[in-house]
Write an enzyme that holds these catalytic residues in place. Structure first.
Site, PDB file in Angstrom:
ATOM      1  N   LEU A 122      15.208 -30.000  -6.445  1.00 46.21           N
ATOM      2  CA  LEU A 122      15.517 -29.221  -5.255  1.00 46.21           C
ATOM      3  C   LEU A 122      14.176 -28.899  -4.629  1.00 46.21           C
ATOM      4  CD1 LEU A 122      18.292 -26.623  -6.229  1.00 46.21           C
ATOM      5  CD2 LEU A 122      18.423 -28.276  -4.372  1.00 46.21           C
ATOM      6  N   ASP A 123      14.041 -29.127  -3.342  1.00 43.90           N
ATOM      7  CA  ASP A 123      12.771 -28.861  -2.682  1.00 43.90           C
ATOM      8  C   ASP A 123      12.360 -27.397  -2.851  1.00 43.90           C
ATOM      9  OD1 ASP A 123      12.430 -31.412  -1.867  1.00 43.90           O
ATOM     10  OD2 ASP A 123      12.794 -31.068   0.254  1.00 43.90           O
ATOM     11  N   LYS A 124      11.080 -27.149  -2.742  1.00 45.10           N
ATOM     12  CA  LYS A 124      10.545 -25.791  -2.886  1.00 45.10           C
ATOM     13  C   LYS A 124      11.238 -24.789  -1.962  1.00 45.10           C
ATOM     14  CE  LYS A 124       6.100 -23.359  -3.116  1.00 45.10           C
ATOM     15  NZ  LYS A 124       4.625 -23.499  -3.010  1.00 45.10           N
TER      16      LYS A 124
ATOM     17  N   ARG B 115      15.195 -35.734   0.657  1.00 50.05           N
ATOM     18  CA  ARG B 115      15.390 -34.687   1.672  1.00 50.05           C
ATOM     19  C   ARG B 115      16.534 -35.052   2.620  1.00 50.05           C
ATOM     20  NH1 ARG B 115      11.226 -31.095   2.414  1.00 50.05           N
ATOM     21  NH2 ARG B 115      11.546 -31.040   4.664  1.00 50.05           N
TER      22      ARG B 115
END
Length: 250
Positions: A108-110, A189
């Protein structure tokens, strides 16, 4: 010794719970792995009498019945990075502080939050990440402007990103600028890129479900072990996995 008694080095390392096969290949390429005190090549096969070391420490396979492996779900807060690299500030391993050596399944992206699986079972990581399994991942999304019917239909039908067109997915409006989306792909993304193509910017992104595993009442920063029933369902869902692993989308 027959080939059946041998195991590829990356799978051997993965089966120890140290990392996924892909990460094991990286360790080999970085000369951090030795076999019988000699640097191996990618594709090297390991027998029961071979000694494998990573960063100078011997690694060994874990129990065949997986009874000593860890499976947890974690509500990743915004700002935590899904990496096992401990030198990275805010890495997910330090954030959880588990006593066992675990690593995340996918990412999961930051700036994103929500459900992520972590485990010490390298074999199941490879199975879950394989894109052709078409496992559902559900997200709650907020964007920077009111969504239109056209936006919902285009997102659901598929949009061109990263040199391809996204697979059809389920999109349901939940507010003026909010919607839920269920994906079965693992493009980088993906949700953010899909929205950007249609002129929207994601301001909040939370994953609430992976297959049958749900975020439930877990607050940001909390984690729990999978139940026996959840683990059995998970193993059944991925038992026929094959081919090359890809990352879960964020």
């Amino acid at each position: 010794m027959s080939d059946q008694a041998l195991k590829r080095l990356n799978k051997y390392i993965s089966d120890t719970g140290l990392c996924s096969r892909r990460e094991a290949d990286k360790l080999i390429e970085q000369n951090r792995v030795s076999v019988n005190n000699h640097p191996p090549e990618l594709g090297t096969k390991i027998g029961p009498n071979d000694i494998v070391k990573v960063d100078g420490k011997i690694v060994g396979v874990v129990a065949k019945d997986k009874s000593d492996r860890v499976y947890i779900v974690y509500n990743k807060p915004i700002g935590i990075t899904c990496t096992t690299e401990r030198h990275v500030k805010g890495n997910i391993i330090d954030a959880i502080g588990h006593k066992d050596r675990i690593f995340p399944v996918g990412r999961l992206d930051k700036p994103s939050e929500g459900l992520i699986i972590l485990t010490s079972d390298g074999d199941i990581v490879n199975k879950i990440l394989r894109a052709e399994n078409a496992h559902d991942k559900e997200y709650e999304v907020t964007v920077n402007q009111p969504i239109s019917e056209r936006f919902v239909k285009r997102m659901a039908r598929g949009v061109p990103i990263l040199g391809t067109v996204t697979k059809p997915c389920i999109v349901k409006p939940t507010g003026k600028a909010q919607f839920t989306i269920i994906l079965t792909q693992g493009l980088n993304r993906q949700i953010r890129r899909m929205c950007e193509f249609l002129g929207y910017e994601v301001t909040k992104l939370k994953r609430t479900r992976i297959m049958h595993l749900e975020l439930g009442t877990l607050r940001p920063g909390q984690w729990r072990n999978l139940t026996e029933r959840e683990l059995k369902t998970l193993n059944n869902a991925v038992k026929d996995s094959s081919k090359v692993a890809k990352d879960l989308p964020e």
